[in-house]
Design a protein around this motif. Sequence first.
Motif, short mmCIF file in Angstrom:
data_model
loop_
_atom_site.label_atom_id
_atom_site.label_comp_id
_atom_site.label_asym_id
_atom_site.label_seq_id
_atom_site.Cartn_x
_atom_site.Cartn_y
_atom_site.Cartn_z
N MET A 1 94.81 12.23 -17.06
CA MET A 1 94.71 11.04 -17.87
C MET A 1 93.95 11.38 -19.14
N TYR A 2 94.25 10.62 -20.18
CA TYR A 2 93.57 10.84 -21.46
C TYR A 2 92.18 10.20 -21.42
N ILE A 3 91.36 10.57 -22.40
CA ILE A 3 89.96 10.17 -22.41
C ILE A 3 89.79 8.64 -22.46
N GLY A 4 90.67 7.95 -23.14
CA GLY A 4 90.57 6.49 -23.23
C GLY A 4 90.67 5.83 -21.86
N GLU A 5 91.65 6.24 -21.08
CA GLU A 5 91.83 5.70 -19.73
C GLU A 5 90.65 6.11 -18.84
N PHE A 6 90.23 7.36 -18.99
CA PHE A 6 89.10 7.87 -18.22
C PHE A 6 87.85 7.03 -18.49
N CYS A 7 87.63 6.70 -19.74
CA CYS A 7 86.47 5.88 -20.12
C CYS A 7 86.56 4.49 -19.52
N LYS A 8 87.74 3.90 -19.53
CA LYS A 8 87.91 2.56 -18.94
C LYS A 8 87.58 2.59 -17.45
N LEU A 9 88.04 3.61 -16.75
CA LEU A 9 87.81 3.71 -15.31
C LEU A 9 86.34 3.97 -14.97
N THR A 10 85.63 4.63 -15.87
CA THR A 10 84.23 4.97 -15.60
C THR A 10 83.25 4.02 -16.26
N GLY A 11 83.74 3.15 -17.13
CA GLY A 11 82.85 2.21 -17.81
C GLY A 11 81.94 2.89 -18.82
N THR A 12 82.42 3.96 -19.42
CA THR A 12 81.64 4.70 -20.41
C THR A 12 82.40 4.79 -21.72
N SER A 13 81.78 5.43 -22.68
CA SER A 13 82.42 5.63 -23.98
C SER A 13 82.89 7.09 -24.08
N THR A 14 83.74 7.33 -25.05
CA THR A 14 84.20 8.71 -25.29
C THR A 14 83.03 9.59 -25.66
N LYS A 15 82.09 9.03 -26.40
CA LYS A 15 80.89 9.78 -26.80
C LYS A 15 80.11 10.23 -25.57
N THR A 16 79.97 9.34 -24.60
CA THR A 16 79.25 9.67 -23.37
C THR A 16 79.95 10.78 -22.61
N ILE A 17 81.27 10.67 -22.47
CA ILE A 17 82.04 11.69 -21.74
C ILE A 17 81.91 13.04 -22.42
N ARG A 18 82.02 13.06 -23.72
CA ARG A 18 81.88 14.32 -24.45
C ARG A 18 80.47 14.90 -24.27
N PHE A 19 79.47 14.01 -24.26
CA PHE A 19 78.09 14.47 -24.06
C PHE A 19 77.91 15.05 -22.66
N TYR A 20 78.47 14.40 -21.65
CA TYR A 20 78.39 14.92 -20.28
C TYR A 20 79.02 16.31 -20.20
N GLU A 21 80.12 16.50 -20.92
CA GLU A 21 80.74 17.83 -20.97
C GLU A 21 79.80 18.83 -21.63
N GLN A 22 79.22 18.42 -22.74
CA GLN A 22 78.35 19.29 -23.52
C GLN A 22 77.14 19.76 -22.70
N ILE A 23 76.57 18.88 -21.88
CA ILE A 23 75.37 19.26 -21.12
C ILE A 23 75.72 19.82 -19.74
N GLY A 24 77.00 19.88 -19.41
CA GLY A 24 77.43 20.55 -18.18
C GLY A 24 77.57 19.66 -16.96
N LEU A 25 77.48 18.35 -17.13
CA LEU A 25 77.67 17.46 -15.98
C LEU A 25 79.14 17.25 -15.66
N LEU A 26 79.98 17.48 -16.64
CA LEU A 26 81.43 17.47 -16.43
C LEU A 26 81.98 18.79 -16.97
N PRO A 27 83.00 19.33 -16.31
CA PRO A 27 83.61 20.55 -16.86
C PRO A 27 84.37 20.21 -18.14
N LYS A 28 84.56 21.20 -18.95
CA LYS A 28 85.36 20.99 -20.16
C LYS A 28 86.73 20.48 -19.76
N ALA A 29 87.19 19.46 -20.46
CA ALA A 29 88.49 18.86 -20.14
C ALA A 29 89.61 19.82 -20.48
#
Length: 122
Positions: A1-29
């Motif tokens: 799924m694309y980041i927009g749908e992912f954000c809707k399902l998680t209740g977060t923003s794209t900025k948050t998801i990218r930050f989680y990737e940056q700090i290693g809480l999520l793997p690079k998409a």
Amino acid sequence: MYIGEFCKLTGTSTKTIRFYEQIGLLPKAQRKGRYRVYDSRFVETVRQIRIAQQLGMSLKQICELCDGANMDFGLPRHVIDNALNNQKEKLKQEQMRIQQQLDEIKQIESQLNCSQCIDFTL
């Protein structure tokens, strides 16, 4: 799924998801062209991160506890357990503080009942 749908399902923003990737809480998409594509199994990971935060853990603490862990199936159980235990300890301390205040109030009430105070209400 694309980041927009992912954000809707998680209740977060794209900025948050990218930050989680940056700090290693999520793997690079994964990428599909220039778009980020997310695996649905990481929806639960983001939800768990948010739960840990609601329980008082900072992202730094979460990252430290996840260091070296396999994040493919969510946060390691000990991260959530740690968050729960920290919150329980905070609540116990707050409960003790409140009980102490209640005891002080009872003591003051007792002193007032035994004192020679005159009620001047008419």
